[in-house]
Design a protein around this motif. Structure first.
Motif, PDB file in Angstrom:
ATOM      1  N   PRO A   1       0.828  -1.212   0.000  1.00  0.00           N
ATOM      2  CA  PRO A   1       0.000   0.000   0.000  1.00  0.00           C
ATOM      3  C   PRO A   1       0.860   1.260   0.000  1.00  0.00           C
ATOM      4  O   PRO A   1       1.876   1.314   0.690  1.00  0.00           O
ATOM      5  N   VAL A   2       0.460   2.206  -0.791  1.00  0.00           N
ATOM      6  CA  VAL A   2       1.253   3.426  -0.976  1.00  0.00           C
ATOM      7  C   VAL A   2       0.700   4.517  -0.054  1.00  0.00           C
ATOM      8  O   VAL A   2      -0.516   4.622   0.104  1.00  0.00           O
ATOM      9  N   PRO A   3       1.587   5.320   0.570  1.00  0.00           N
ATOM     10  CA  PRO A   3       1.124   6.388   1.467  1.00  0.00           C
ATOM     11  C   PRO A   3       0.213   7.410   0.770  1.00  0.00           C
ATOM     12  O   PRO A   3       0.032   7.364  -0.449  1.00  0.00           O
ATOM     13  N   ARG A   4      -0.266   8.372   1.559  1.00  0.00           N
ATOM     14  CA  ARG A   4      -1.257   9.338   1.051  1.00  0.00           C
ATOM     15  C   ARG A   4      -0.639  10.413   0.171  1.00  0.00           C
ATOM     16  O   ARG A   4      -0.757  11.603   0.457  1.00  0.00           O
ATOM     17  N   ILE A   5       0.013   9.993  -0.875  1.00  0.00           N
ATOM     18  CA  ILE A   5       0.666  10.977  -1.732  1.00  0.00           C
ATOM     19  C   ILE A   5      -0.271  11.427  -2.857  1.00  0.00           C
ATOM     20  O   ILE A   5      -1.312  10.820  -3.086  1.00  0.00           O
ATOM     21  N   THR A   6       0.141  12.496  -3.548  1.00  0.00           N
ATOM     22  CA  THR A   6      -0.595  12.945  -4.729  1.00  0.00           C
ATOM     23  C   THR A   6       0.189  12.526  -5.969  1.00  0.00           C
ATOM     24  O   THR A   6       1.398  12.751  -6.047  1.00  0.00           O
ATOM     25  N   ILE A   7      -0.527  11.893  -6.913  1.00  0.00           N
ATOM     26  CA  ILE A   7       0.120  11.416  -8.146  1.00  0.00           C
ATOM     27  C   ILE A   7      -0.622  12.024  -9.331  1.00  0.00           C
ATOM     28  O   ILE A   7      -1.857  11.985  -9.372  1.00  0.00           O
ATOM     29  N   GLN A   8       0.106  12.605 -10.266  1.00  0.00           N
ATOM     30  CA  GLN A   8      -0.557  13.136 -11.465  1.00  0.00           C
ATOM     31  C   GLN A   8       0.078  12.509 -12.704  1.00  0.00           C
ATOM     32  O   GLN A   8       1.299  12.472 -12.817  1.00  0.00           O
ATOM     33  N   CYS A   9      -0.785  11.989 -13.582  1.00  0.00           N
ATOM     34  CA  CYS A   9      -0.281  11.280 -14.767  1.00  0.00           C
ATOM     35  C   CYS A   9      -0.654  12.069 -16.021  1.00  0.00           C
ATOM     36  O   CYS A   9      -1.761  12.597 -16.127  1.00  0.00           O
ATOM     37  N   PHE A  10       0.274  12.114 -16.960  1.00  0.00           N
ATOM     38  CA  PHE A  10       0.017  12.764 -18.251  1.00  0.00           C
ATOM     39  C   PHE A  10       0.333  11.750 -19.356  1.00  0.00           C
ATOM     40  O   PHE A  10       1.478  11.364 -19.538  1.00  0.00           O
ATOM     41  N   CYS A  11      -0.722  11.321 -20.068  1.00  0.00           N
ATOM     42  CA  CYS A  11      -0.536  10.281 -21.084  1.00  0.00           C
ATOM     43  C   CYS A  11      -0.579  10.887 -22.473  1.00  0.00           C
ATOM     44  O   CYS A  11      -1.167  11.957 -22.681  1.00  0.00           O
ATOM     45  N   GLU A  12       0.003  10.150 -23.414  1.00  0.00           N
ATOM     46  CA  GLU A  12      -0.125  10.578 -24.814  1.00  0.00           C
ATOM     47  C   GLU A  12      -1.182   9.734 -25.524  1.00  0.00           C
ATOM     48  O   GLU A  12      -1.847  10.205 -26.421  1.00  0.00           O
ATOM     49  N   GLN A  13      -1.269   8.471 -25.119  1.00  0.00           N
ATOM     50  CA  GLN A  13      -2.148   7.568 -25.865  1.00  0.00           C
ATOM     51  C   GLN A  13      -3.254   7.001 -24.975  1.00  0.00           C
ATOM     52  O   GLN A  13      -3.028   6.780 -23.783  1.00  0.00           O
ATOM     53  N   ASP A  14      -4.397   6.732 -25.599  1.00  0.00           N
ATOM     54  CA  ASP A  14      -5.544   6.227 -24.831  1.00  0.00           C
ATOM     55  C   ASP A  14      -5.209   4.920 -24.124  1.00  0.00           C
ATOM     56  O   ASP A  14      -5.665   4.669 -23.005  1.00  0.00           O
TER      57      ASP A  14
ATOM     58  N   LYS B   1      -5.323   5.238  -0.834  1.00  0.00           N
ATOM     59  CA  LYS B   1      -5.148   6.453  -0.032  1.00  0.00           C
ATOM     60  C   LYS B   1      -4.561   7.606  -0.842  1.00  0.00           C
ATOM     61  O   LYS B   1      -4.522   8.734  -0.375  1.00  0.00           O
ATOM     62  N   THR B   2      -4.094   7.311  -2.028  1.00  0.00           N
ATOM     63  CA  THR B   2      -3.447   8.373  -2.802  1.00  0.00           C
ATOM     64  C   THR B   2      -4.502   9.213  -3.527  1.00  0.00           C
ATOM     65  O   THR B   2      -5.654   8.790  -3.679  1.00  0.00           O
ATOM     66  N   HIS B   3      -4.078  10.393  -3.960  1.00  0.00           N
ATOM     67  CA  HIS B   3      -4.933  11.209  -4.834  1.00  0.00           C
ATOM     68  C   HIS B   3      -4.292  11.093  -6.213  1.00  0.00           C
ATOM     69  O   HIS B   3      -3.208  11.601  -6.425  1.00  0.00           O
ATOM     70  N   ILE B   4      -4.967  10.420  -7.120  1.00  0.00           N
ATOM     71  CA  ILE B   4      -4.339  10.201  -8.431  1.00  0.00           C
ATOM     72  C   ILE B   4      -5.237  10.741  -9.536  1.00  0.00           C
ATOM     73  O   ILE B   4      -6.448  10.514  -9.527  1.00  0.00           O
TER      74      ILE B   4
ATOM     75  N   PRO C   1       3.185  17.630  -7.688  1.00  0.00           N
ATOM     76  CA  PRO C   1       2.776  16.690  -6.633  1.00  0.00           C
ATOM     77  C   PRO C   1       3.965  15.844  -6.150  1.00  0.00           C
ATOM     78  O   PRO C   1       5.101  16.105  -6.544  1.00  0.00           O
ATOM     79  N   ASN C   2       3.695  14.815  -5.364  1.00  0.00           N
ATOM     80  CA  ASN C   2       4.773  13.929  -4.913  1.00  0.00           C
ATOM     81  C   ASN C   2       5.335  13.117  -6.071  1.00  0.00           C
ATOM     82  O   ASN C   2       6.524  12.827  -6.111  1.00  0.00           O
TER      83      ASN C   2
END
Ligand SMILES: Nc1ncnc2c1ncn2[C@@H]1O[C@H](COP(=O)(O)OP(=O)(O)OP(=O)(O)O)[C@@H](O)[C@H]1O
Ligand SMILES: [Mg+2]
Length: 428
Positions: free
Chosen positions: A26-39, A56-59, A79-80
């Motif tokens: 389990p991953v701590p309460r971090i914030t994760i933001q993803c940027f994709c190019e493809q569907d 618990k993360t904000h993704i 973010p983290n």
């Protein structure tokens, strides 16, 4: 440490049967933001985001690749963890990454998902401080394991930073400032914050956030051997999306003789699970309170403008400097300044005596502070135009190092080492 070239799984569909065997924790309460190019990648990350270990993360997942990330972080704190997909060529990818690095805050980790199994690119990315390069096709479990390795590595620094607040004298507003700044971090930096109240008999954390939790910090401090991430979760009272509190009982039915080891255990557990721990220390001087103060990542000393405060602030700051030679000086706040008819010692005299300028000079403002305290609200919630609101925000940004000038920011950031070298090369 967490750096590794994760080579493509030749048959990604096979690994779904291995789901249970994954080493991901389990991953701590971090914030994760993803940027994709493809569907296709967005779909994989969607599966990742729904995994129980990231509960618990904000993704968030957005399209547009590194280009979108560059535009996004021009005006938002990083973010983290940022996960970036890029199908671009080596030189294009590196160029985009260097642009992104300019607005990357210190402490942000980066995972790149690329489309080329290119060792040269991999090396260049590691030099830039990228934590991991994963080559497509990827399956959700690979991404999960990468995230888990980055944030659960026992040898790595724990995810959390600790900020301790102490008043030079009783009643100078240290707790009020602590709670408002903690709240402000959760609002402005959009990262999870826990405020912990170590003033067990008299603390006002629960009152200030209008919460009456049944359990809180006392349960943790009196059963430290049972404290783990599951119990911690039960003891936290959630106040808003990014803010939880570890409230004090505020009752006198028992005495509270705290042990330094129990305090340490509470802080370590919080630190492993939450990005920012804001610690409200009572105005006492014991083995545990001294140790909590001196071990914090950042310290905020609050004083009111009178002689006793001056003496105590001077003693505290000298002691802090002596015990923390490799850290910056504490942040000093002068509070309750300008009370009518009260003779006060000036900020200049304080600075001359303690050799630190006040980071903020907060006016005595009984209307706003009184109203907020009685309503169980933060000052900004009561009156967003109150003068102290911006001061709390500034303190929040200073503590989380979000206020550094651009140049310093990129030097500190994970992508910093290469950037500075790049700079040297270009300016020859
Ligand atoms: N700038 C200010 N203007 C007016 N009132 C203030 C100001 N700062 C704090 N107060 C008020 O002063 C009182 C004491 O504040 P607080 O409890 O935060 O102090 P403290 O230093 O934590 O005290 P303790 O020693 O009890 O822990 C509270 O009623 C608070 O609302
Ligand atoms: Mg207090």
């Amino acid at each position: 440490m967490g750096n590794a070239l994760v080579v493509a799984n030749p048959n990604p569909s096979e690994s779904s049967t291995e789901m249970q065997e994954t080493k991901a924790r389990p991953v701590p309460r971090i914030t994760i933001q993803c940027f994709c190019e493809q569907d296709a990648m967005a779909e994989v990350l969607q599966v990742v985001s729904e995994d129980r270990r990231l509960m618990k993360t904000h993704i968030t997942i957005q399209m547009g690749g590194i280009g979108a990330a560059i535009a996004f972080y021009e005006s938002s704190p990083t973010p983290n963890l940022i996960i970036l997909e890029s199908a671009k060529s080596r030189s294009e990818l590196l160029f985009e990454l260097d642009t992104l690095a300019e607005s990357c805050d210190a402490g942000t980790k980066v995972i790149i998902i690329g489309h080329f199994n290119d060792v040269l690119l991999y090396r260049e990315l590691l030099e830039r401080g990228v934590s991991e390069y994963i080559v497509t096709p990827v399956d959700p479990i690979q991404v999960l394991e990468s995230i888990s390795n980055l944030f659960n590595d026992p040898d790595a620094n724990p995810v959390g930073q600790v900020f301790a607040f102490l008043g030079a004298k009783g009643g100078v507003g240290s707790s009020t400032i602590c709670h408002n700044v903690g709240w402000s971090i959760s609002e402005t930096v959009s990262t999870d914050v826990v405020i912990a109240d170590f003033d067990l008999p008299f603390g006002t954390l629960g009152l200030d956030f209008n919460q009456d939790p049944l359990r809180g910090i006392a349960d943790a401090l009196f059963a430290p051997e049972r404290l783990d991430e599951v119990l911690l979760d039960r003891l936290l009272a959630k106040c808003s999306k990014h803010l939880s509190i570890l409230a004090s009982p505020g009752t006198l039915e028992r005495e509270y003789d705290l042990g330094d080891e129990a305090c340490e255990k509470v802080l370590t557990t919080v630190r492993h699970n939450i990005p920012y721990a804001v610690v409200d220390l009572p105005h006492v001087w014991t083995k545990w309170s001294k140790s909590m103060l001196l071990q914090a990542d950042e310290i905020v000393i609050t004083a009111a403008p009178d002689l006793a405060n001056l003496r105590n602030a001077k003693n505290l700051i000298e002691l802090i400097k002596k015990f923390r030679k490799n850290d910056g000086p504490p942040i000093f706040v002068l509070n309750q300044v300008g009370m009518q008819k009260r003779p006060e010692i000036s900020a200049a005299d304080f600075t001359a005596a303690i050799e630190i300028e006040p980071k903020e000079i907060i006016q005595f403002d009984p209307e706003n502070f009184g109203m907020a305290a009685n309503n169980g609200q933060m000052i900004e919630e009561t009156n967003s135009r109150a003068k102290s609101v911006q001061q709390f925000r500034d303190l929040a940004l200073s503590l989380t190092h979000r206020d550094a000038p651009e140049e310093e920011k990129s030097r500190n950031s994970l992508l910093g080492p290469l950037l500075s070298r790049l700079g040297k090369k270009h300016h020859k």
